[in-house]
Write a protein that holds these residues in place. Structure first.
Motif, PDB file in Angstrom:
ATOM      1  N   GLY A   2       0.802  -1.219   0.000  1.00  0.00           N
ATOM      2  CA  GLY A   2       0.000   0.000   0.000  1.00  0.00           C
ATOM      3  C   GLY A   2       0.833   1.266   0.000  1.00  0.00           C
ATOM      4  O   GLY A   2       0.402   2.309  -0.509  1.00  0.00           O
ATOM      5  N   ASN A   3       2.047   1.188   0.567  1.00  0.00           N
ATOM      6  CA  ASN A   3       2.924   2.360   0.621  1.00  0.00           C
ATOM      7  C   ASN A   3       3.775   2.527  -0.630  1.00  0.00           C
ATOM      8  O   ASN A   3       4.460   3.545  -0.781  1.00  0.00           O
ATOM      9  CB  ASN A   3       3.849   2.282   1.849  1.00  0.00           C
ATOM     10  CG  ASN A   3       3.145   2.694   3.133  1.00  0.00           C
ATOM     11  OD1 ASN A   3       2.296   3.584   3.110  1.00  0.00           O
ATOM     12  ND2 ASN A   3       3.476   2.045   4.224  1.00  0.00           N
ATOM     13  N   THR A   4       3.736   1.530  -1.515  1.00  0.00           N
ATOM     14  CA  THR A   4       4.542   1.595  -2.734  1.00  0.00           C
ATOM     15  C   THR A   4       4.198   2.796  -3.624  1.00  0.00           C
ATOM     16  O   THR A   4       5.097   3.497  -4.092  1.00  0.00           O
ATOM     17  CB  THR A   4       4.411   0.285  -3.542  1.00  0.00           C
ATOM     18  OG1 THR A   4       4.917  -0.794  -2.742  1.00  0.00           O
ATOM     19  CG2 THR A   4       5.209   0.348  -4.823  1.00  0.00           C
ATOM     20  N   PRO A   5       2.899   3.073  -3.873  1.00  0.00           N
ATOM     21  CA  PRO A   5       2.580   4.265  -4.677  1.00  0.00           C
ATOM     22  C   PRO A   5       3.058   5.564  -4.025  1.00  0.00           C
ATOM     23  O   PRO A   5       3.442   6.513  -4.719  1.00  0.00           O
ATOM     24  CB  PRO A   5       1.044   4.232  -4.762  1.00  0.00           C
ATOM     25  CG  PRO A   5       0.670   2.822  -4.504  1.00  0.00           C
ATOM     26  CD  PRO A   5       1.679   2.327  -3.521  1.00  0.00           C
ATOM     27  N   ILE A   6       3.037   5.607  -2.694  1.00  0.00           N
ATOM     28  CA  ILE A   6       3.501   6.796  -1.974  1.00  0.00           C
ATOM     29  C   ILE A   6       4.999   6.976  -2.191  1.00  0.00           C
ATOM     30  O   ILE A   6       5.488   8.087  -2.421  1.00  0.00           O
ATOM     31  CB  ILE A   6       3.190   6.669  -0.475  1.00  0.00           C
ATOM     32  CG1 ILE A   6       1.682   6.523  -0.262  1.00  0.00           C
ATOM     33  CG2 ILE A   6       3.720   7.876   0.301  1.00  0.00           C
ATOM     34  CD1 ILE A   6       1.299   6.147   1.146  1.00  0.00           C
ATOM     35  N   PHE A   7       5.725   5.868  -2.136  1.00  0.00           N
ATOM     36  CA  PHE A   7       7.162   5.908  -2.374  1.00  0.00           C
ATOM     37  C   PHE A   7       7.466   6.441  -3.770  1.00  0.00           C
ATOM     38  O   PHE A   7       8.328   7.312  -3.943  1.00  0.00           O
ATOM     39  CB  PHE A   7       7.760   4.504  -2.202  1.00  0.00           C
ATOM     40  CG  PHE A   7       9.173   4.375  -2.700  1.00  0.00           C
ATOM     41  CD1 PHE A   7      10.228   4.892  -1.965  1.00  0.00           C
ATOM     42  CD2 PHE A   7       9.442   3.743  -3.911  1.00  0.00           C
ATOM     43  CE1 PHE A   7      11.543   4.781  -2.421  1.00  0.00           C
ATOM     44  CE2 PHE A   7      10.744   3.633  -4.369  1.00  0.00           C
ATOM     45  CZ  PHE A   7      11.792   4.150  -3.630  1.00  0.00           C
ATOM     46  N   LEU A   8       6.752   5.939  -4.769  1.00  0.00           N
ATOM     47  CA  LEU A   8       6.977   6.396  -6.136  1.00  0.00           C
ATOM     48  C   LEU A   8       6.689   7.882  -6.280  1.00  0.00           C
ATOM     49  O   LEU A   8       7.376   8.597  -7.007  1.00  0.00           O
ATOM     50  CB  LEU A   8       6.097   5.595  -7.105  1.00  0.00           C
ATOM     51  CG  LEU A   8       6.563   4.168  -7.414  1.00  0.00           C
ATOM     52  CD1 LEU A   8       5.561   3.477  -8.326  1.00  0.00           C
ATOM     53  CD2 LEU A   8       7.943   4.177  -8.055  1.00  0.00           C
ATOM     54  N   GLY A   9       5.671   8.359  -5.586  1.00  0.00           N
ATOM     55  CA  GLY A   9       5.337   9.777  -5.651  1.00  0.00           C
ATOM     56  C   GLY A   9       6.416  10.654  -5.048  1.00  0.00           C
ATOM     57  O   GLY A   9       6.703  11.748  -5.540  1.00  0.00           O
TER      58      GLY A   9
END
Length: 210
Positions: A20-27
């Motif tokens: 779930g935190n992967t998209p946040i990391f990419l951002g």
């Protein structure tokens, strides 16, 4: 002992939510070179690990210093973790873990790795509370070591998720990640309730009677 390890592992996995935190990391690493992205991922996970381990090992000292009982801490921690779980169940980001965009530093990739990624996204209040709650007032080095080992495994999974973030998103897609986030929220809510129950039993011994 195996049951304890699995419980701790699932608790950390649910509250850290690597997928779930992967998209946040990419951002947060958008625009950085691949090498810089890897460095951010490594530094963020390392920072999160040492922060949580520090609080886990110093838990007994903190309890004695402030006159806090394990029962009170578990009740308060359970409520805090439940609030985070509630946001996950609704498919929203908890403000305890994800600060607003205007609060994020933009000075360098190192700053992003430490905050908001390392803390509070990975090592947020819920993660710290979970670690301290499971360690509690135990002096058993084996049990404390198992808690730290379980958190290390989750940190490793988080690092791998960040390392292959783009591939993970391509394979899973946004909808499946949303489903997994809600599932983690449900697991986390149950864990939070269990923390409160254990806290109430510690505060009111009569509840332990059949």
């Amino acid at each position: 002992m195996v049951g304890f390890v699995l419980q701790v592992l699932m608790a950390f996995l649910a509250i850290m939510n690597p997928i779930g935190n992967t998209p946040i990391f990419l951002g947060l690493v958008e625009g950085l070179e691949e090498k810089a992205q890897r460095e951010v991922a490594r530094r963020a996970v390392t920072v999160a690990f040492f922060i949580v381990v520090l609080f886990a090992l110093a838990g007994n000292v903190i309890f004695r210093l402030f006159g806090i009982t394990l029962a009170a801490f578990r009740i308060a921690g359970g409520i805090l973790v439940f609030l985070i779980a509630y946001h996950l169940l609704r498919g929203k980001r908890s403000r305890q873990h994800h600060p607003a965009a205007e609060e994020r530093p933009e000075d360098s990739s190192e700053d992003v790795a430490i905050t908001p990624l390392g803390t509070p996204i990975l090592a947020g209040p819920g993660t710290i509370t979970t670690a301290m709650s499971y360690v509690g007032n135990h002096t058993d080095a084996t049990k404390i070591g198992l808690v730290i080992a379980a958190f290390f495994v989750v940190c490793l999974l988080t690092y791998l998720s960040f390392l292959y973030a783009e591939k993970v998103l391509e394979k899973l897609g946004g909808s499946l990640i949303g489903v997994m986030t809600r599932l983690m929220g449900l697991i986390l809510a149950v864990i939070a309730v269990q923390m409160v129950i254990e806290g109430l039993k510690g505060a009111f011994p009569m509840l332990n009677q059949p």
